[in-house]
Design a protein around this motif. Structure first.
Motif, PDB file in Angstrom:
ATOM      1  N   LEU A   2       0.830  -1.199   0.000  1.00 30.35           N
ATOM      2  CA  LEU A   2       0.000   0.000   0.000  1.00 30.35           C
ATOM      3  C   LEU A   2       0.858   1.240   0.000  1.00 30.35           C
ATOM      4  O   LEU A   2       2.014   1.211   0.427  1.00 30.35           O
ATOM      5  N   PRO A   3       0.305   2.339  -0.490  1.00 31.10           N
ATOM      6  CA  PRO A   3       1.051   3.587  -0.489  1.00 31.10           C
ATOM      7  C   PRO A   3       1.405   4.001   0.927  1.00 31.10           C
ATOM      8  O   PRO A   3       0.723   3.670   1.892  1.00 31.10           O
ATOM      9  N   LYS A   4       2.471   4.725   1.034  1.00 33.35           N
ATOM     10  CA  LYS A   4       2.940   5.176   2.327  1.00 33.35           C
ATOM     11  C   LYS A   4       1.884   6.046   3.001  1.00 33.35           C
ATOM     12  O   LYS A   4       1.399   7.015   2.442  1.00 33.35           O
ATOM     13  N   GLY A   5       1.554   5.682   4.247  1.00 33.17           N
ATOM     14  CA  GLY A   5       0.592   6.466   4.992  1.00 33.17           C
ATOM     15  C   GLY A   5      -0.825   6.025   4.803  1.00 33.17           C
ATOM     16  O   GLY A   5      -1.734   6.575   5.440  1.00 33.17           O
ATOM     17  N   LEU A   6      -1.115   5.026   3.935  1.00 37.59           N
ATOM     18  CA  LEU A   6      -2.463   4.553   3.712  1.00 37.59           C
ATOM     19  C   LEU A   6      -2.635   3.205   4.388  1.00 37.59           C
ATOM     20  O   LEU A   6      -1.692   2.447   4.556  1.00 37.59           O
ATOM     21  N   SER A   7      -3.884   2.862   4.745  1.00 37.31           N
ATOM     22  CA  SER A   7      -4.153   1.581   5.395  1.00 37.31           C
ATOM     23  C   SER A   7      -5.531   1.107   5.012  1.00 37.31           C
ATOM     24  O   SER A   7      -6.390   1.886   4.628  1.00 37.31           O
ATOM     25  N   MET A   8      -5.715  -0.203   5.088  1.00 37.40           N
ATOM     26  CA  MET A   8      -7.011  -0.782   4.821  1.00 37.40           C
ATOM     27  C   MET A   8      -7.714  -1.026   6.147  1.00 37.40           C
ATOM     28  O   MET A   8      -7.077  -1.237   7.187  1.00 37.40           O
TER      29      MET A   8
ATOM     30  N   MET B 249      -1.819  -2.595 -16.681  1.00 41.21           N
ATOM     31  CA  MET B 249      -3.002  -2.058 -16.007  1.00 41.21           C
ATOM     32  C   MET B 249      -4.135  -3.081 -15.990  1.00 41.21           C
ATOM     33  O   MET B 249      -4.823  -3.258 -14.968  1.00 41.21           O
ATOM     34  N   SER B 250      -4.342  -3.777 -17.096  1.00 39.73           N
ATOM     35  CA  SER B 250      -5.421  -4.769 -17.154  1.00 39.73           C
ATOM     36  C   SER B 250      -5.156  -5.938 -16.215  1.00 39.73           C
ATOM     37  O   SER B 250      -6.073  -6.428 -15.535  1.00 39.73           O
ATOM     38  N   SER B 251      -3.910  -6.382 -16.153  1.00 37.50           N
ATOM     39  CA  SER B 251      -3.588  -7.523 -15.286  1.00 37.50           C
ATOM     40  C   SER B 251      -3.574  -7.150 -13.815  1.00 37.50           C
ATOM     41  O   SER B 251      -3.653  -8.023 -12.954  1.00 37.50           O
ATOM     42  N   ASN B 252      -3.440  -5.877 -13.515  1.00 39.63           N
ATOM     43  CA  ASN B 252      -3.420  -5.418 -12.120  1.00 39.63           C
ATOM     44  C   ASN B 252      -4.629  -4.546 -11.809  1.00 39.63           C
ATOM     45  O   ASN B 252      -4.550  -3.652 -10.955  1.00 39.63           O
ATOM     46  N   ARG B 253      -5.743  -4.815 -12.477  1.00 39.90           N
ATOM     47  CA  ARG B 253      -6.943  -4.006 -12.268  1.00 39.90           C
ATOM     48  C   ARG B 253      -7.444  -4.099 -10.827  1.00 39.90           C
ATOM     49  O   ARG B 253      -7.869  -3.094 -10.237  1.00 39.90           O
ATOM     50  N   GLU B 254      -7.346  -5.283 -10.208  1.00 39.19           N
ATOM     51  CA  GLU B 254      -7.809  -5.428  -8.828  1.00 39.19           C
ATOM     52  C   GLU B 254      -6.974  -4.572  -7.874  1.00 39.19           C
ATOM     53  O   GLU B 254      -7.506  -3.995  -6.918  1.00 39.19           O
ATOM     54  N   ILE B 255      -5.671  -4.501  -8.147  1.00 39.67           N
ATOM     55  CA  ILE B 255      -4.804  -3.693  -7.286  1.00 39.67           C
ATOM     56  C   ILE B 255      -5.179  -2.221  -7.397  1.00 39.67           C
ATOM     57  O   ILE B 255      -5.231  -1.502  -6.390  1.00 39.67           O
ATOM     58  N   VAL B 256      -5.447  -1.770  -8.606  1.00 38.63           N
ATOM     59  CA  VAL B 256      -5.835  -0.375  -8.800  1.00 38.63           C
ATOM     60  C   VAL B 256      -7.135  -0.083  -8.069  1.00 38.63           C
ATOM     61  O   VAL B 256      -7.298   0.979  -7.446  1.00 38.63           O
ATOM     62  N   ASP B 257      -8.087  -1.017  -8.120  1.00 37.57           N
ATOM     63  CA  ASP B 257      -9.355  -0.827  -7.410  1.00 37.57           C
ATOM     64  C   ASP B 257      -9.132  -0.725  -5.902  1.00 37.57           C
ATOM     65  O   ASP B 257      -9.745   0.108  -5.217  1.00 37.57           O
ATOM     66  N   VAL B 258      -8.232  -1.553  -5.370  1.00 41.92           N
ATOM     67  CA  VAL B 258      -7.941  -1.501  -3.939  1.00 41.92           C
ATOM     68  C   VAL B 258      -7.294  -0.174  -3.573  1.00 41.92           C
ATOM     69  O   VAL B 258      -7.620   0.438  -2.540  1.00 41.92           O
ATOM     70  N   LEU B 259      -6.376   0.294  -4.419  1.00 40.32           N
ATOM     71  CA  LEU B 259      -5.728   1.577  -4.156  1.00 40.32           C
ATOM     72  C   LEU B 259      -6.735   2.720  -4.167  1.00 40.32           C
ATOM     73  O   LEU B 259      -6.661   3.648  -3.340  1.00 40.32           O
ATOM     74  N   HIS B 260      -7.688   2.665  -5.107  1.00 43.71           N
ATOM     75  CA  HIS B 260      -8.748   3.674  -5.107  1.00 43.71           C
ATOM     76  C   HIS B 260      -9.574   3.579  -3.820  1.00 43.71           C
ATOM     77  O   HIS B 260      -9.982   4.605  -3.236  1.00 43.71           O
ATOM     78  N   PHE B 261      -9.798   2.373  -3.357  1.00 40.12           N
ATOM     79  CA  PHE B 261     -10.612   2.150  -2.166  1.00 40.12           C
ATOM     80  C   PHE B 261      -9.954   2.754  -0.923  1.00 40.12           C
ATOM     81  O   PHE B 261     -10.640   3.301  -0.045  1.00 40.12           O
ATOM     82  N   VAL B 262      -8.640   2.654  -0.840  1.00 37.30           N
ATOM     83  CA  VAL B 262      -7.938   3.183   0.337  1.00 37.30           C
ATOM     84  C   VAL B 262      -7.581   4.655   0.176  1.00 37.30           C
ATOM     85  O   VAL B 262      -6.917   5.231   1.045  1.00 37.30           O
ATOM     86  N   GLY B 263      -7.965   5.275  -0.935  1.00 37.32           N
ATOM     87  CA  GLY B 263      -7.797   6.715  -1.077  1.00 37.32           C
ATOM     88  C   GLY B 263      -6.697   7.177  -2.004  1.00 37.32           C
ATOM     89  O   GLY B 263      -6.404   8.375  -2.061  1.00 37.32           O
ATOM     90  N   ALA B 264      -6.069   6.266  -2.737  1.00 36.06           N
ATOM     91  CA  ALA B 264      -5.008   6.679  -3.660  1.00 36.06           C
ATOM     92  C   ALA B 264      -5.613   7.390  -4.872  1.00 36.06           C
ATOM     93  O   ALA B 264      -6.616   6.942  -5.430  1.00 36.06           O
ATOM     94  N   SER B 265      -5.026   8.482  -5.255  1.00 34.54           N
ATOM     95  CA  SER B 265      -5.531   9.254  -6.392  1.00 34.54           C
ATOM     96  C   SER B 265      -4.969   8.706  -7.699  1.00 34.54           C
ATOM     97  O   SER B 265      -3.995   7.955  -7.734  1.00 34.54           O
ATOM     98  N   ASN B 266      -5.621   9.107  -8.791  1.00 33.66           N
ATOM     99  CA  ASN B 266      -5.129   8.722 -10.104  1.00 33.66           C
ATOM    100  C   ASN B 266      -3.714   9.235 -10.361  1.00 33.66           C
ATOM    101  O   ASN B 266      -2.887   8.563 -10.988  1.00 33.66           O
ATOM    102  N   SER B 267      -3.440  10.450  -9.852  1.00 32.33           N
ATOM    103  CA  SER B 267      -2.113  11.020 -10.038  1.00 32.33           C
ATOM    104  C   SER B 267      -1.054  10.193  -9.329  1.00 32.33           C
ATOM    105  O   SER B 267       0.046   9.980  -9.850  1.00 32.33           O
ATOM    106  N   PHE B 268      -1.375   9.694  -8.126  1.00 31.02           N
ATOM    107  CA  PHE B 268      -0.422   8.866  -7.386  1.00 31.02           C
ATOM    108  C   PHE B 268      -0.152   7.550  -8.128  1.00 31.02           C
ATOM    109  O   PHE B 268       0.997   7.133  -8.282  1.00 31.02           O
ATOM    110  N   ILE B 269      -1.204   6.911  -8.613  1.00 32.38           N
ATOM    111  CA  ILE B 269      -1.036   5.641  -9.320  1.00 32.38           C
ATOM    112  C   ILE B 269      -0.238   5.844 -10.600  1.00 32.38           C
ATOM    113  O   ILE B 269       0.673   5.064 -10.917  1.00 32.38           O
ATOM    114  N   ALA B 270      -0.557   6.924 -11.327  1.00 32.96           N
ATOM    115  CA  ALA B 270       0.191   7.209 -12.554  1.00 32.96           C
ATOM    116  C   ALA B 270       1.658   7.484 -12.245  1.00 32.96           C
ATOM    117  O   ALA B 270       2.553   7.086 -12.996  1.00 32.96           O
TER     118      ALA B 270
END
Length: 315
Positions: free
Chosen positions: A6-12, A205-226
């Motif tokens: 997970l990104p630094k400072g984020l938690s599930m 991106m397609s193979s890691n779509r679930e990871i991107v969804d989880v990152l969105h769920f914990v508050g990661a922005s599109n800019s951070f993922i990019a």
């Protein structure tokens, strides 16, 4: 399964917060290794193309400079005219012209050697009246009064002055065509690299779509993922670029070594006339090394733009 941090400072919810960096794109994946190899190949091709353009441009400049510092006086055989006397007169008129370093009349043997490529060796030209040549070396082509030399030479029966202007123009056109073709090939290689990066990024991106969804769920922005994708692809770009750039420099070194030791002397001389000694020089090496960060930057920027567009479409 892909390892996700997970990104630094984020938690599930239900998990303790961890101070760990994100690793969205696996460092050692099949796609990553393939992309490194692809970028290395593209960098190698770019370096070889750029180096070839530099060699041709240097050779063309050397050719043009050498041709521009020399003019030729041709004296055709004329009845009732003494050739040797006309030769001495032509040499004297040339040496008296401002900007001329020296002038020398070619001997009969030298004239025959010039005709050997067309007539063959061993041909007796003694019974044939062949034109004689006077080679004039210019100390400064810009300050040489060629108009005066032309008018002075015209006073000799059967004499004419060749400034090699048409030959220089052909050399410049040929060199310009080769350079333009090389730059076009270089642009096509860069375009192919961009397309390959786009497909690789979309696949990741397609193979890691679930990871991107989880990152969105914990508050990661599109800019951070990019940004995470940009950093990973920047590393991949530098790795492939360094391998390809070093391979391109080694290629020119090995070709230069082979041209000097393996290729027969006659062929080596011809290659030397066309491309020098395959010495790129400092500017050529600097150009190939500059390809590495350019390819890495193109890789990173292309991946970031592709990720942002992907996220905007799926959000």
């Amino acid at each position: 399964m892909v390892d996700l941090h997970l990104p630094k400072g984020l938690s599930m919810p239900g998990f303790a917060s961890r101070e760990r960096n994100a690793a969205i794109v696996p460092e050692r994946s099949v796609a990553g290794r393939t992309l490194v190899l692809l970028i290395a190949i593209m960098t190698f091709l770019s370096g070889v193309t750029l180096g070839g353009v530099v060699l041709v441009q240097k050779s063309a400049l050397a050719w043009s400079s050498d041709v521009g510092r020399e003019v030729t006086i041709q004296l055709r055989p004329v009845d009732d005219e003494v050739m040797e006397s006309n030769l001495r007169t032509a040499v004297a008129l040339a040496e008296a012209t401002p900007g001329v370093a020296n002038a020398r009349a070619l001997t009969l043997e030298e004239n025959q050697q010039l005709l050997e490529p067309w007539l063959g060796a061993g041909v007796d030209l003694g019974a044939i009246d062949i034109p004689r040549l006077v080679v004039v070396q210019l100390s400064d082509p810009a300050e040489t009064d060629l108009d005066k030399l032309t008018s002075d030479i015209a006073t000799i029966e059967g004499a004419s002055l060749d400034t090699h202007a048409a030959w220089r123009q052909q050399l410049n056109v040929m060199a310009g065509t080769v350079v333009a073709s090389g730059l076009l090939v270089l642009a096509l290689i860069v375009a192919a690299t961009v397309l390959a990066i786009i497909f690789a990024t979309r696949g990741t991106m397609s193979s890691n779509r679930e990871i991107v969804d989880v990152l969105h769920f914990v508050g990661a922005s599109n800019s951070f993922i990019a940004g995470e994708f940009q950093g990973r692809f920047l590393t991949i770009g530098f790795r492939g670029g360094i391998v390809g750039g070093v391979a391109a420099i080694a290629f020119f070194f090995l070709v230069g070594l082979a041209a000097g030791s393996v290729v027969p002397n006659e062929a080596s001389q011809q290659l030397g006339v066309l491309f020098g000694r395959f010495a790129l020089g400092f500017d050529g090496l600097l150009g190939i090394l500059a390809v590495i960060p350019v390819i890495a930057a193109v890789t990173a920027i292309t991946s970031r733009m592709t990720v942002r567009r992907f996220l905007q479409k799926t959000s």
